[in-house]
Design an enzyme around this catalytic site. Sequence first.
Site, PDB file in Angstrom:
ATOM      1  N   ASP A   1      -2.554  10.359   3.399  1.00  0.00           N
ATOM      2  CA  ASP A   1      -3.948   9.961   3.598  1.00  0.00           C
ATOM      3  C   ASP A   1      -4.664  10.999   4.460  1.00  0.00           C
ATOM      4  O   ASP A   1      -4.545  10.986   5.677  1.00  0.00           O
ATOM      5  CB  ASP A   1      -4.000   8.575   4.271  1.00  0.00           C
ATOM      6  CG  ASP A   1      -5.432   8.103   4.511  1.00  0.00           C
ATOM      7  OD1 ASP A   1      -6.361   8.716   3.938  1.00  0.00           O
ATOM      8  OD2 ASP A   1      -5.604   7.121   5.254  1.00  0.00           O
TER       9      ASP A   1
ATOM     10  N   LYS B   1     -10.134  13.093   7.847  1.00  0.00           N
ATOM     11  CA  LYS B   1      -9.631  12.763   9.184  1.00  0.00           C
ATOM     12  C   LYS B   1      -9.610  14.028  10.050  1.00  0.00           C
ATOM     13  O   LYS B   1      -9.456  15.124   9.527  1.00  0.00           O
ATOM     14  CB  LYS B   1      -8.198  12.229   9.086  1.00  0.00           C
ATOM     15  CG  LYS B   1      -8.069  10.820   8.553  1.00  0.00           C
ATOM     16  CD  LYS B   1      -6.604  10.395   8.543  1.00  0.00           C
ATOM     17  CE  LYS B   1      -6.443   8.994   7.958  1.00  0.00           C
ATOM     18  NZ  LYS B   1      -7.098   7.946   8.760  1.00  0.00           N
TER      19      LYS B   1
ATOM     20  N   ARG C   1      -7.517  -0.525   1.187  1.00  0.00           N
ATOM     21  CA  ARG C   1      -8.043  -1.783   0.625  1.00  0.00           C
ATOM     22  C   ARG C   1      -8.466  -1.606  -0.826  1.00  0.00           C
ATOM     23  O   ARG C   1      -8.411  -2.539  -1.616  1.00  0.00           O
ATOM     24  CB  ARG C   1      -9.180  -2.285   1.523  1.00  0.00           C
ATOM     25  CG  ARG C   1     -10.348  -1.377   1.623  1.00  0.00           C
ATOM     26  CD  ARG C   1     -11.230  -1.662   2.846  1.00  0.00           C
ATOM     27  NE  ARG C   1     -10.654  -1.171   4.094  1.00  0.00           N
ATOM     28  CZ  ARG C   1     -11.230  -1.275   5.280  1.00  0.00           C
ATOM     29  NH1 ARG C   1     -12.398  -1.903   5.408  1.00  0.00           N
ATOM     30  NH2 ARG C   1     -10.648  -0.812   6.366  1.00  0.00           N
TER      31      ARG C   1
ATOM     32  N   LYS D   1       0.857  -1.199   0.000  1.00  0.00           N
ATOM     33  CA  LYS D   1       0.000   0.000   0.000  1.00  0.00           C
ATOM     34  C   LYS D   1       0.883   1.235   0.000  1.00  0.00           C
ATOM     35  O   LYS D   1       1.660   1.445   0.929  1.00  0.00           O
ATOM     36  CB  LYS D   1      -0.917   0.002   1.238  1.00  0.00           C
ATOM     37  CG  LYS D   1      -1.648   1.338   1.477  1.00  0.00           C
ATOM     38  CD  LYS D   1      -2.540   1.324   2.726  1.00  0.00           C
ATOM     39  CE  LYS D   1      -3.088   2.725   3.038  1.00  0.00           C
ATOM     40  NZ  LYS D   1      -3.949   2.757   4.254  1.00  0.00           N
TER      41      LYS D   1
ATOM     42  N   GLU E   1      -9.323   3.634   2.314  1.00  0.00           N
ATOM     43  CA  GLU E   1      -8.849   3.694   0.931  1.00  0.00           C
ATOM     44  C   GLU E   1      -7.792   2.647   0.605  1.00  0.00           C
ATOM     45  O   GLU E   1      -7.642   2.241  -0.534  1.00  0.00           O
ATOM     46  CB  GLU E   1      -8.301   5.096   0.630  1.00  0.00           C
ATOM     47  CG  GLU E   1      -6.846   5.367   1.040  1.00  0.00           C
ATOM     48  CD  GLU E   1      -6.588   5.271   2.542  1.00  0.00           C
ATOM     49  OE1 GLU E   1      -7.548   5.367   3.321  1.00  0.00           O
ATOM     50  OE2 GLU E   1      -5.417   5.074   2.936  1.00  0.00           O
TER      51      GLU E   1
HETATM   52  N1  BES Z   1      -4.075   4.712   6.941  1.00  0.00           N
HETATM   53  C1  BES Z   1      -5.191   4.495   7.775  1.00  0.00           C
HETATM   54  C2  BES Z   1      -4.916   3.533   8.925  1.00  0.00           C
HETATM   55  C3  BES Z   1      -3.907   3.943   9.944  1.00  0.00           C
HETATM   56  C4  BES Z   1      -4.307   4.552  11.112  1.00  0.00           C
HETATM   57  C5  BES Z   1      -2.567   3.655   9.780  1.00  0.00           C
HETATM   58  C6  BES Z   1      -3.390   4.896  12.083  1.00  0.00           C
HETATM   59  C7  BES Z   1      -1.646   4.010  10.747  1.00  0.00           C
HETATM   60  C8  BES Z   1      -2.052   4.612  11.898  1.00  0.00           C
HETATM   61  C9  BES Z   1      -6.350   3.921   6.955  1.00  0.00           C
HETATM   62  O1  BES Z   1      -6.399   4.322   5.631  1.00  0.00           O
HETATM   63  C10 BES Z   1      -7.604   4.354   7.589  1.00  0.00           C
HETATM   64  O2  BES Z   1      -7.862   5.523   7.608  1.00  0.00           O
HETATM   65  N2  BES Z   1      -8.371   3.407   8.096  1.00  0.00           N
HETATM   66  C11 BES Z   1      -9.589   3.713   8.747  1.00  0.00           C
HETATM   67  C12 BES Z   1     -10.592   2.672   8.320  1.00  0.00           C
HETATM   68  C13 BES Z   1     -11.999   2.976   8.756  1.00  0.00           C
HETATM   69  C14 BES Z   1     -12.521   4.182   8.024  1.00  0.00           C
HETATM   70  C15 BES Z   1     -12.858   1.773   8.485  1.00  0.00           C
HETATM   71  C16 BES Z   1      -9.358   3.647  10.250  1.00  0.00           C
HETATM   72  O3  BES Z   1      -8.597   2.811  10.697  1.00  0.00           O
HETATM   73  O4  BES Z   1      -9.914   4.485  10.941  1.00  0.00           O
HETATM   74 ZN    ZN Z   2      -4.655   4.940   4.784  1.00  0.00          ZN
HETATM   75 MN    MN Z   3      -7.498   6.115   5.400  1.00  0.00          MN
END
Ligand code: BES
Ligand code: ZN
Ligand code: MN
Length: 492
Positions: free
Chosen positions: A262, A269, A343, A257, A341
Amino acid sequence: MSELPSLSFVPVNLDAIKDAGGHIVVFLPESGKLDQLARRVNRLTRGALERFAESTSFARMKDGEARSLSFPTGLAAEEILVVRLDRRIRGDAARKAGASIGKHLRGASVLLLAGAMKGLPDIVLGALLRAYAFERHQTESSDDKNKGAGALTVMTTQPDALAAEGEIVTALAEGVWFTRDLVNEPSNVLTTVEFAERLLEMQQLGLKVQVLDEPELEKLGMRTLLAVGQGSESPSKVVVMEWNGGGKEAPFALIGKGVCFDTGGISLKPAGGMEDMTMDMGGAGTVAGVMRALALRKAKANVVGLVGLVENMPDGRAQRPGDVVRSMKGDTVEVINTDAEGRLVLCDVMWYAQERFKPSGMIDLATLTGAMVIALGHENAGIFSNDDSLAQAFLESAELEGEGAWRMPLGPGYAKQLKSRVADVKNVGGRPAGSITAAEFLHRFVKDETPWIHIDIAGVASLSTDSLYAPKGATGWGVLALNRLINDRYEG
Ligand code: BES
Ligand code: ZN
Ligand code: MN
Protein backbone atom coordinates in the site's frame (compact mmCIF):
# COMPACT_ATOMS: atom_id res chain seq x y z
CA MET A 1 6.37 -22.27 4.25
CA SER A 2 8.82 -22.30 7.17
CA GLU A 3 9.14 -25.78 8.55
CA LEU A 4 7.85 -26.47 12.05
CA PRO A 5 10.00 -28.43 14.51
CA SER A 6 8.91 -32.05 14.55
CA LEU A 7 6.95 -33.16 17.58
CA SER A 8 6.86 -36.57 19.24
CA PHE A 9 5.68 -38.08 22.52
CA VAL A 10 7.67 -40.93 24.04
CA PRO A 11 7.18 -43.03 27.19
CA VAL A 12 9.25 -42.36 30.29
CA ASN A 13 12.66 -43.96 29.97
CA LEU A 14 15.11 -42.86 32.64
CA ASP A 15 18.03 -44.51 30.89
CA ALA A 16 17.62 -42.35 27.78
CA ILE A 17 18.40 -39.12 29.63
CA LYS A 18 22.13 -39.52 30.02
CA ASP A 19 22.92 -39.74 26.30
CA ALA A 20 20.31 -37.33 24.94
CA GLY A 21 22.00 -34.55 22.93
CA GLY A 22 20.77 -30.99 22.46
CA HIS A 23 18.73 -29.41 25.21
CA ILE A 24 16.97 -31.06 28.13
CA VAL A 25 14.04 -29.34 29.77
CA VAL A 26 13.26 -30.05 33.44
CA PHE A 27 10.28 -28.68 35.33
CA LEU A 28 10.58 -27.57 38.94
CA PRO A 29 7.56 -26.55 41.02
CA GLU A 30 7.75 -23.59 43.40
CA SER A 31 8.51 -25.96 46.28
CA GLY A 32 11.66 -27.06 44.48
CA LYS A 33 10.60 -30.71 44.89
CA LEU A 34 12.14 -32.94 42.21
CA ASP A 35 9.99 -35.51 40.38
CA GLN A 36 11.32 -38.87 39.23
CA LEU A 37 12.79 -37.48 35.99
CA ALA A 38 14.35 -34.46 37.67
CA ARG A 39 15.84 -36.76 40.32
CA ARG A 40 17.56 -38.74 37.58
CA VAL A 41 18.99 -35.56 36.03
CA ASN A 42 20.08 -34.49 39.52
CA ARG A 43 21.85 -37.79 40.15
CA LEU A 44 23.60 -37.73 36.76
CA THR A 45 24.78 -34.16 37.32
CA ARG A 46 25.89 -34.99 40.88
CA GLY A 47 23.38 -32.76 42.59
CA ALA A 48 23.40 -29.71 40.30
CA LEU A 49 19.63 -29.55 40.09
CA GLU A 50 19.14 -29.76 43.83
CA ARG A 51 21.64 -26.96 44.37
CA PHE A 52 19.81 -24.87 41.80
CA ALA A 53 16.44 -25.58 43.47
CA GLU A 54 17.83 -24.28 46.77
CA SER A 55 19.43 -21.18 45.24
CA THR A 56 18.14 -17.61 45.48
CA SER A 57 18.32 -17.56 41.71
CA PHE A 58 15.52 -20.17 41.65
CA ALA A 59 13.61 -18.44 44.43
CA ARG A 60 13.51 -15.26 42.37
CA MET A 61 12.10 -16.98 39.28
CA LYS A 62 8.50 -16.38 38.31
CA ASP A 63 6.14 -19.13 37.22
CA GLY A 64 6.80 -20.14 33.63
CA GLU A 65 10.30 -18.65 33.56
CA ALA A 66 13.31 -20.65 32.40
CA ARG A 67 17.02 -20.66 33.38
CA SER A 68 19.75 -22.37 31.53
CA LEU A 69 22.50 -24.54 33.06
CA SER A 70 25.14 -24.92 30.35
CA PHE A 71 27.27 -27.94 29.50
CA PRO A 72 26.30 -29.96 32.58
CA THR A 73 28.69 -32.66 33.75
CA GLY A 74 27.33 -36.17 33.54
CA LEU A 75 25.05 -35.49 30.57
CA ALA A 76 25.62 -35.52 26.81
CA ALA A 77 23.23 -32.56 26.52
CA GLU A 78 24.70 -29.10 26.02
CA GLU A 79 22.12 -27.44 28.22
CA ILE A 80 19.60 -28.11 30.93
CA LEU A 81 16.73 -25.68 30.77
CA VAL A 82 15.02 -25.47 34.14
CA VAL A 83 11.46 -24.20 33.90
CA ARG A 84 9.67 -23.18 37.08
CA LEU A 85 6.19 -24.59 36.75
CA ASP A 86 3.70 -26.35 38.94
CA ARG A 87 2.72 -29.81 37.77
CA ARG A 88 -1.02 -28.98 37.71
CA ILE A 89 -0.62 -25.86 35.59
CA ARG A 90 -2.66 -25.42 32.39
CA GLY A 91 -3.91 -22.84 29.97
CA ASP A 92 -2.26 -19.47 29.89
CA ALA A 93 0.55 -20.13 32.37
CA ALA A 94 1.42 -23.39 30.64
CA ARG A 95 1.53 -21.70 27.26
CA LYS A 96 3.82 -18.99 28.61
CA ALA A 97 6.18 -21.60 30.00
CA GLY A 98 6.13 -23.21 26.56
CA ALA A 99 7.19 -19.92 25.02
CA SER A 100 10.33 -19.75 27.16
CA ILE A 101 11.19 -23.23 25.91
CA GLY A 102 10.35 -22.30 22.31
CA LYS A 103 13.09 -19.67 22.16
CA HIS A 104 15.61 -22.51 22.54
CA LEU A 105 13.97 -24.64 19.90
CA ARG A 106 15.39 -22.99 16.77
CA GLY A 107 17.04 -25.78 14.85
CA ALA A 108 17.80 -27.64 18.07
CA SER A 109 16.67 -30.95 19.45
CA VAL A 110 14.88 -30.56 22.75
CA LEU A 111 13.91 -33.32 25.16
CA LEU A 112 11.12 -32.25 27.46
CA LEU A 113 11.12 -34.28 30.68
CA ALA A 114 7.41 -33.87 31.32
CA GLY A 115 6.55 -37.01 33.29
CA ALA A 116 3.07 -36.56 34.78
CA MET A 117 3.00 -32.84 33.97
CA LYS A 118 -0.47 -31.55 33.08
CA GLY A 119 -1.19 -28.89 30.46
CA LEU A 120 1.24 -30.38 27.97
CA PRO A 121 -0.73 -29.43 24.83
CA ASP A 122 -0.55 -25.79 25.95
CA ILE A 123 3.13 -26.02 26.81
CA VAL A 124 3.85 -27.52 23.41
CA LEU A 125 1.74 -24.93 21.58
CA GLY A 126 3.56 -22.10 23.36
CA ALA A 127 6.89 -23.67 22.42
CA LEU A 128 5.99 -24.16 18.77
CA LEU A 129 4.59 -20.63 18.42
CA ARG A 130 7.73 -19.07 19.94
CA ALA A 131 10.09 -21.24 17.93
CA TYR A 132 9.16 -19.28 14.79
CA ALA A 133 11.76 -17.22 12.93
CA PHE A 134 11.67 -15.59 9.51
CA GLU A 135 15.15 -16.17 8.14
CA ARG A 136 14.66 -17.19 4.55
CA HIS A 137 16.22 -14.02 3.18
CA GLN A 138 19.21 -14.06 5.52
CA THR A 139 22.04 -15.80 3.73
CA GLU A 140 23.99 -16.70 6.89
CA SER A 141 21.05 -18.21 8.74
CA SER A 142 19.86 -20.08 5.70
CA ASP A 143 23.25 -21.84 5.71
CA ASP A 144 22.57 -22.67 9.33
CA LYS A 145 19.42 -24.33 8.20
CA ASN A 146 21.37 -27.48 7.54
CA LYS A 147 20.62 -27.95 11.22
CA GLY A 148 17.01 -28.49 10.19
CA ALA A 149 13.85 -27.22 11.77
CA GLY A 150 14.50 -28.74 15.17
CA ALA A 151 12.75 -31.48 17.06
CA LEU A 152 10.72 -31.48 20.24
CA THR A 153 10.46 -34.80 22.07
CA VAL A 154 8.15 -34.99 25.06
CA MET A 155 8.86 -37.74 27.58
CA THR A 156 5.55 -38.33 29.31
CA THR A 157 3.57 -40.91 31.26
CA GLN A 158 0.81 -40.61 28.62
CA PRO A 159 2.41 -40.66 25.16
CA ASP A 160 -0.54 -42.27 23.39
CA ALA A 161 -3.25 -40.04 24.81
CA LEU A 162 -1.19 -36.98 23.93
CA ALA A 163 -0.41 -37.94 20.35
CA ALA A 164 -3.88 -36.93 19.08
CA GLU A 165 -3.80 -33.64 20.94
CA GLY A 166 -0.33 -33.08 19.58
CA GLU A 167 -1.71 -33.23 16.05
CA ILE A 168 -4.23 -30.51 16.80
CA VAL A 169 -1.58 -28.34 18.39
CA THR A 170 0.67 -28.81 15.36
CA ALA A 171 -2.22 -27.84 13.06
CA LEU A 172 -2.79 -24.62 14.99
CA ALA A 173 0.90 -23.72 15.09
CA GLU A 174 1.18 -24.39 11.36
CA GLY A 175 -1.76 -22.07 10.72
CA VAL A 176 -0.12 -19.30 12.75
CA TRP A 177 3.25 -19.85 11.08
CA PHE A 178 1.64 -19.72 7.64
CA THR A 179 0.07 -16.34 8.45
CA ARG A 180 3.38 -15.02 9.78
CA ASP A 181 5.30 -16.15 6.70
CA LEU A 182 2.81 -14.36 4.43
CA VAL A 183 2.82 -11.18 6.51
CA ASN A 184 6.63 -11.07 6.87
CA GLU A 185 7.28 -11.67 3.19
CA PRO A 186 8.45 -8.58 1.28
CA SER A 187 6.15 -7.28 -1.44
CA ASN A 188 8.48 -8.01 -4.35
CA VAL A 189 8.21 -11.67 -3.36
CA LEU A 190 4.61 -11.88 -2.19
CA THR A 191 2.88 -10.33 -5.18
CA THR A 192 -0.81 -10.95 -5.80
CA VAL A 193 0.22 -13.75 -8.15
CA GLU A 194 2.54 -15.43 -5.63
CA PHE A 195 -0.06 -15.07 -2.86
CA ALA A 196 -2.70 -16.78 -4.98
CA GLU A 197 -0.26 -19.58 -5.80
CA ARG A 198 0.51 -20.22 -2.14
CA LEU A 199 -3.22 -20.46 -1.47
CA LEU A 200 -3.77 -22.80 -4.42
CA GLU A 201 -1.18 -25.14 -2.92
CA MET A 202 -3.52 -25.68 0.01
CA GLN A 203 -5.69 -27.80 -2.27
CA GLN A 204 -3.36 -30.59 -1.17
CA LEU A 205 -4.84 -30.27 2.30
CA GLY A 206 -8.36 -30.88 1.04
CA LEU A 207 -9.43 -27.25 0.68
CA LYS A 208 -11.35 -26.22 -2.43
CA VAL A 209 -9.47 -23.21 -3.79
CA GLN A 210 -10.63 -21.02 -6.65
CA VAL A 211 -8.85 -17.98 -8.07
CA LEU A 212 -10.96 -15.29 -9.73
CA ASP A 213 -8.94 -13.20 -12.20
CA GLU A 214 -9.55 -9.68 -13.48
CA PRO A 215 -11.92 -10.55 -16.37
CA GLU A 216 -14.16 -12.52 -13.97
CA LEU A 217 -14.03 -9.76 -11.36
CA GLU A 218 -14.99 -7.29 -14.08
CA LYS A 219 -17.94 -9.51 -15.07
CA LEU A 220 -19.04 -9.70 -11.43
CA GLY A 221 -18.94 -5.92 -11.22
CA MET A 222 -16.24 -5.65 -8.54
CA ARG A 223 -15.28 -2.18 -9.77
CA THR A 224 -14.19 -0.68 -6.43
CA LEU A 225 -11.74 -3.58 -5.88
CA LEU A 226 -10.43 -3.38 -9.44
CA ALA A 227 -10.05 0.41 -9.20
CA VAL A 228 -7.59 -0.03 -6.31
CA GLY A 229 -5.42 -2.43 -8.32
CA GLN A 230 -5.58 -0.69 -11.68
CA GLY A 231 -2.31 1.21 -11.16
CA SER A 232 -0.32 -1.95 -10.44
CA GLU A 233 1.57 -4.34 -12.71
CA SER A 234 0.33 -7.17 -10.48
CA PRO A 235 -3.15 -8.31 -11.50
CA SER A 236 -5.90 -8.11 -8.90
CA LYS A 237 -7.35 -11.41 -7.72
CA VAL A 238 -9.98 -12.77 -5.40
CA VAL A 239 -9.26 -16.20 -3.94
CA VAL A 240 -12.04 -18.36 -2.51
CA MET A 241 -11.07 -21.16 -0.11
CA GLU A 242 -13.76 -23.59 0.98
CA TRP A 243 -13.53 -26.05 3.86
CA ASN A 244 -16.60 -28.27 3.98
CA GLY A 245 -16.13 -30.38 7.09
CA GLY A 246 -19.66 -29.90 8.40
CA GLY A 247 -23.10 -30.95 7.17
CA LYS A 248 -25.55 -29.21 4.87
CA GLU A 249 -25.58 -25.92 6.76
CA ALA A 250 -24.55 -22.57 5.26
CA PRO A 251 -20.88 -21.77 5.75
CA PHE A 252 -19.37 -19.16 8.01
CA ALA A 253 -17.43 -16.60 5.96
CA LEU A 254 -14.02 -15.07 6.68
CA ILE A 255 -12.95 -12.14 4.50
CA GLY A 256 -9.46 -10.68 4.36
CA LYS A 257 -7.92 -7.45 3.09
CA GLY A 258 -4.99 -8.48 0.94
CA VAL A 259 -3.26 -5.28 -0.13
CA CYS A 260 0.12 -6.77 -1.02
CA PHE A 261 1.65 -3.30 -0.85
CA ASP A 262 0.00 0.00 0.00
CA THR A 263 1.82 3.08 -1.29
CA GLY A 264 -1.37 5.08 -0.78
CA GLY A 265 -1.76 5.36 -4.56
CA ILE A 266 -2.05 8.90 -5.98
CA SER A 267 -2.74 10.04 -2.38
CA LEU A 268 0.82 8.87 -1.80
CA LYS A 269 2.01 8.03 1.71
CA PRO A 270 5.10 9.76 3.13
CA ALA A 271 8.37 7.82 2.64
CA GLY A 272 9.12 7.30 6.34
CA GLY A 273 7.75 3.95 7.44
CA MET A 274 6.18 3.13 4.09
CA GLU A 275 8.10 -0.16 4.12
CA ASP A 276 5.74 -1.35 6.86
CA MET A 277 2.97 -1.52 4.27
CA THR A 278 4.26 -4.91 3.16
CA MET A 279 2.02 -6.15 5.98
CA ASP A 280 -1.12 -4.57 4.52
CA MET A 281 -2.26 -8.02 3.44
CA GLY A 282 -2.44 -9.08 7.11
CA GLY A 283 -6.20 -9.68 7.04
CA ALA A 284 -5.85 -12.00 4.07
CA GLY A 285 -2.87 -13.66 5.78
CA THR A 286 -4.95 -14.36 8.87
CA VAL A 287 -7.81 -15.81 6.85
CA ALA A 288 -5.33 -18.05 5.03
CA GLY A 289 -3.81 -19.23 8.32
CA VAL A 290 -7.20 -20.07 9.81
CA MET A 291 -8.23 -22.02 6.69
CA ARG A 292 -4.95 -23.95 6.86
CA ALA A 293 -5.46 -24.81 10.53
CA LEU A 294 -9.07 -25.90 9.93
CA ALA A 295 -8.02 -28.17 7.06
CA LEU A 296 -5.08 -29.65 8.99
CA ARG A 297 -7.22 -30.49 12.00
CA LYS A 298 -10.14 -31.56 9.80
CA ALA A 299 -12.61 -29.22 11.48
CA LYS A 300 -16.24 -30.35 11.53
CA ALA A 301 -17.57 -27.07 10.19
CA ASN A 302 -18.27 -25.35 6.89
CA VAL A 303 -16.12 -22.29 6.51
CA VAL A 304 -15.34 -20.24 3.45
CA GLY A 305 -12.41 -17.83 3.31
CA LEU A 306 -12.28 -15.08 0.69
CA VAL A 307 -9.37 -12.71 0.17
CA GLY A 308 -9.09 -9.69 -2.11
CA LEU A 309 -5.52 -9.46 -3.42
CA VAL A 310 -4.45 -6.14 -4.93
CA GLU A 311 -1.54 -3.70 -4.93
CA ASN A 312 -2.15 0.03 -4.41
CA MET A 313 0.30 1.94 -6.66
CA PRO A 314 0.54 5.44 -8.13
CA ASP A 315 0.60 5.24 -11.93
CA GLY A 316 -0.78 6.71 -15.10
CA ARG A 317 -3.59 4.20 -14.90
CA ALA A 318 -4.18 4.54 -11.15
CA GLN A 319 -7.47 5.86 -9.82
CA ARG A 320 -7.59 9.53 -8.84
CA PRO A 321 -9.00 11.37 -5.86
CA GLY A 322 -12.46 12.47 -6.94
CA ASP A 323 -13.17 9.43 -9.10
CA VAL A 324 -16.62 7.90 -8.73
CA VAL A 325 -16.73 4.12 -8.92
CA ARG A 326 -19.64 1.68 -8.79
CA SER A 327 -19.34 -1.23 -6.33
CA MET A 328 -20.65 -4.74 -6.97
CA LYS A 329 -23.58 -3.97 -4.68
CA GLY A 330 -24.51 -1.07 -6.96
CA ASP A 331 -23.68 1.80 -4.61
CA THR A 332 -21.44 4.45 -6.13
CA VAL A 333 -18.38 5.56 -4.17
CA GLU A 334 -16.59 8.89 -4.39
CA VAL A 335 -12.90 8.16 -3.86
CA ILE A 336 -11.75 11.15 -1.85
CA ASN A 337 -8.47 9.57 -0.80
CA THR A 338 -6.89 6.68 -2.71
CA ASP A 339 -5.08 5.67 0.49
CA ALA A 340 -8.40 4.57 2.00
CA GLU A 341 -8.24 1.56 -0.32
CA GLY A 342 -8.84 -1.37 2.03
CA ARG A 343 -12.54 -0.64 2.40
CA LEU A 344 -12.88 -0.46 -1.41
CA VAL A 345 -11.44 -3.95 -1.67
CA LEU A 346 -13.42 -5.42 1.20
CA CYS A 347 -16.82 -4.02 0.25
CA ASP A 348 -16.84 -5.93 -3.05
CA VAL A 349 -15.52 -9.17 -1.55
CA MET A 350 -18.01 -8.98 1.32
CA TRP A 351 -20.90 -8.39 -1.07
CA TYR A 352 -19.78 -11.25 -3.29
CA ALA A 353 -19.46 -13.58 -0.27
CA GLN A 354 -23.01 -12.84 0.85
CA GLU A 355 -24.51 -13.16 -2.65
CA ARG A 356 -22.76 -16.44 -3.40
CA PHE A 357 -22.67 -18.24 -0.05
CA LYS A 358 -25.51 -16.77 2.06
CA PRO A 359 -23.20 -17.29 5.06
CA SER A 360 -24.54 -17.86 8.58
CA GLY A 361 -22.15 -15.11 9.70
CA MET A 362 -19.25 -13.12 8.38
CA ILE A 363 -16.04 -11.76 9.85
CA ASP A 364 -13.74 -9.47 7.92
CA LEU A 365 -10.16 -8.78 8.99
CA ALA A 366 -8.08 -5.86 7.79
CA THR A 367 -5.11 -3.64 8.57
CA LEU A 368 -7.62 -0.92 7.82
CA THR A 369 -6.76 2.31 9.61
CA GLY A 370 -3.84 4.11 11.22
CA ALA A 371 -6.46 5.55 13.55
CA MET A 372 -6.90 2.08 15.07
CA VAL A 373 -3.27 2.15 16.20
CA ILE A 374 -3.83 5.59 17.73
CA ALA A 375 -6.94 4.35 19.58
CA LEU A 376 -5.80 0.96 20.91
CA GLY A 377 -2.08 0.77 20.24
CA HIS A 378 -0.58 -2.67 19.79
CA GLU A 379 -2.41 -4.39 22.66
CA ASN A 380 -5.85 -4.85 21.18
CA ALA A 381 -7.50 -5.20 17.81
CA GLY A 382 -10.72 -3.24 17.32
CA ILE A 383 -13.97 -5.21 17.06
CA PHE A 384 -17.01 -3.69 15.34
CA SER A 385 -20.23 -5.66 15.05
CA ASN A 386 -23.93 -5.59 14.23
CA ASP A 387 -24.56 -8.68 16.37
CA ASP A 388 -24.00 -8.73 20.15
CA SER A 389 -24.02 -12.50 20.48
CA LEU A 390 -21.39 -13.07 17.78
CA ALA A 391 -19.29 -10.18 19.08
CA GLN A 392 -19.43 -11.52 22.63
CA ALA A 393 -18.50 -15.01 21.48
CA PHE A 394 -15.51 -13.67 19.57
CA LEU A 395 -14.32 -11.54 22.48
CA GLU A 396 -14.43 -14.62 24.73
CA SER A 397 -12.47 -16.71 22.21
CA ALA A 398 -9.87 -13.97 21.88
CA GLU A 399 -9.56 -13.66 25.64
CA LEU A 400 -9.06 -17.41 26.06
CA GLU A 401 -6.33 -17.36 23.43
CA GLY A 402 -4.62 -14.32 24.93
CA GLU A 403 -5.23 -12.27 21.79
CA GLY A 404 -6.21 -8.71 22.77
CA ALA A 405 -9.54 -7.50 21.38
CA TRP A 406 -11.71 -4.54 22.36
CA ARG A 407 -15.18 -3.69 21.11
CA MET A 408 -15.71 -0.30 19.47
CA PRO A 409 -19.01 1.41 18.67
CA LEU A 410 -20.89 1.80 15.40
CA GLY A 411 -23.77 4.21 14.80
CA PRO A 412 -25.69 6.23 12.23
CA GLY A 413 -24.07 9.43 13.50
CA TYR A 414 -20.70 8.13 12.36
CA ALA A 415 -22.12 6.88 9.06
CA LYS A 416 -23.29 10.44 8.31
CA GLN A 417 -19.64 11.53 8.05
CA LEU A 418 -19.49 9.51 4.81
CA LYS A 419 -22.17 11.52 2.92
CA SER A 420 -20.94 12.44 -0.56
CA ARG A 421 -21.86 15.42 -2.68
CA VAL A 422 -21.76 13.47 -5.95
CA ALA A 423 -22.08 9.76 -5.14
CA ASP A 424 -23.95 7.47 -2.71
CA VAL A 425 -21.06 7.47 -0.26
CA LYS A 426 -17.48 8.70 -0.02
CA ASN A 427 -14.56 6.56 1.07
CA VAL A 428 -13.34 8.72 3.97
CA GLY A 429 -15.16 10.44 6.80
CA GLY A 430 -12.56 12.94 7.99
CA ARG A 431 -10.20 12.72 11.00
CA PRO A 432 -12.63 12.17 13.89
CA ALA A 433 -13.23 8.48 14.67
CA GLY A 434 -11.36 7.30 11.57
CA SER A 435 -11.60 3.62 12.45
CA ILE A 436 -15.32 3.81 13.15
CA THR A 437 -16.20 5.62 9.94
CA ALA A 438 -14.16 2.98 8.08
CA ALA A 439 -16.23 0.30 9.82
CA GLU A 440 -19.43 2.18 8.94
CA PHE A 441 -18.36 2.23 5.31
CA LEU A 442 -18.15 -1.58 5.41
CA HIS A 443 -21.42 -1.82 7.39
CA ARG A 444 -23.21 -0.45 4.33
CA PHE A 445 -22.23 -3.61 2.46
CA VAL A 446 -23.53 -6.01 5.11
CA LYS A 447 -27.03 -7.39 4.57
CA ASP A 448 -29.41 -6.94 7.51
CA GLU A 449 -29.69 -10.67 8.03
CA THR A 450 -25.93 -11.29 8.18
CA PRO A 451 -24.35 -11.34 11.65
CA TRP A 452 -21.05 -9.60 11.05
CA ILE A 453 -17.83 -8.55 12.76
CA HIS A 454 -15.22 -6.24 11.34
CA ILE A 455 -11.79 -6.60 12.96
CA ASP A 456 -9.25 -3.83 12.45
CA ILE A 457 -5.87 -5.47 13.02
CA ALA A 458 -3.71 -2.49 11.96
CA GLY A 459 -2.03 -2.36 15.40
CA VAL A 460 -1.60 -6.07 16.10
CA ALA A 461 -0.74 -7.85 12.83
CA SER A 462 2.96 -6.98 13.00
CA LEU A 463 5.06 -5.56 15.84
CA SER A 464 8.43 -3.84 15.99
CA THR A 465 9.39 -5.69 19.19
CA ASP A 466 9.42 -9.31 20.27
CA SER A 467 6.18 -10.42 21.89
CA LEU A 468 5.42 -13.35 24.16
CA TYR A 469 4.81 -15.80 21.31
CA ALA A 470 6.59 -14.25 18.35
CA PRO A 471 9.84 -12.56 17.43
CA LYS A 472 9.49 -9.03 16.03
CA GLY A 473 7.44 -8.88 12.85
CA ALA A 474 4.25 -10.75 12.09
CA THR A 475 2.29 -12.10 15.07
CA GLY A 476 -0.38 -14.24 13.45
CA TRP A 477 -2.89 -12.45 15.68
CA GLY A 478 -6.39 -13.88 15.32
CA VAL A 479 -5.69 -17.32 13.94
CA LEU A 480 -6.16 -18.98 17.33
CA ALA A 481 -9.17 -16.86 18.33
CA LEU A 482 -10.99 -17.51 15.06
CA ASN A 483 -10.15 -21.20 15.20
CA ARG A 484 -11.59 -21.36 18.71
CA LEU A 485 -14.71 -19.41 17.73
CA ILE A 486 -15.39 -21.85 14.91
CA ASN A 487 -14.65 -24.82 17.13
CA ASP A 488 -16.87 -23.67 20.00
CA ARG A 489 -19.76 -22.22 18.01
CA TYR A 490 -20.01 -24.34 14.88
CA GLU A 491 -18.54 -27.76 15.65
CA GLY A 492 -20.49 -28.95 18.65
N1 BES B 1 -3.15 0.23 5.36
C1 BES B 1 -3.49 1.51 5.87
C2 BES B 1 -3.74 1.52 7.37
C3 BES B 1 -2.60 1.18 8.27
C4 BES B 1 -1.82 2.18 8.82
C5 BES B 1 -2.33 -0.13 8.63
C6 BES B 1 -0.79 1.88 9.68
C7 BES B 1 -1.29 -0.42 9.49
C8 BES B 1 -0.53 0.57 10.02
C9 BES B 1 -4.76 2.02 5.18
O1 BES B 1 -4.94 1.59 3.88
C10 BES B 1 -4.69 3.49 5.16
O2 BES B 1 -3.82 4.01 4.52
N2 BES B 1 -5.61 4.14 5.85
C11 BES B 1 -5.62 5.55 5.92
C12 BES B 1 -7.06 5.98 5.83
C13 BES B 1 -7.24 7.46 5.67
C14 BES B 1 -6.74 7.90 4.32
C15 BES B 1 -8.70 7.79 5.82
C16 BES B 1 -5.02 5.97 7.25
O3 BES B 1 -5.22 5.30 8.24
O4 BES B 1 -4.30 6.96 7.25
ZN1 ZN C 1 -4.01 -0.13 3.32
MN1 MN D 1 -4.00 2.90 2.50
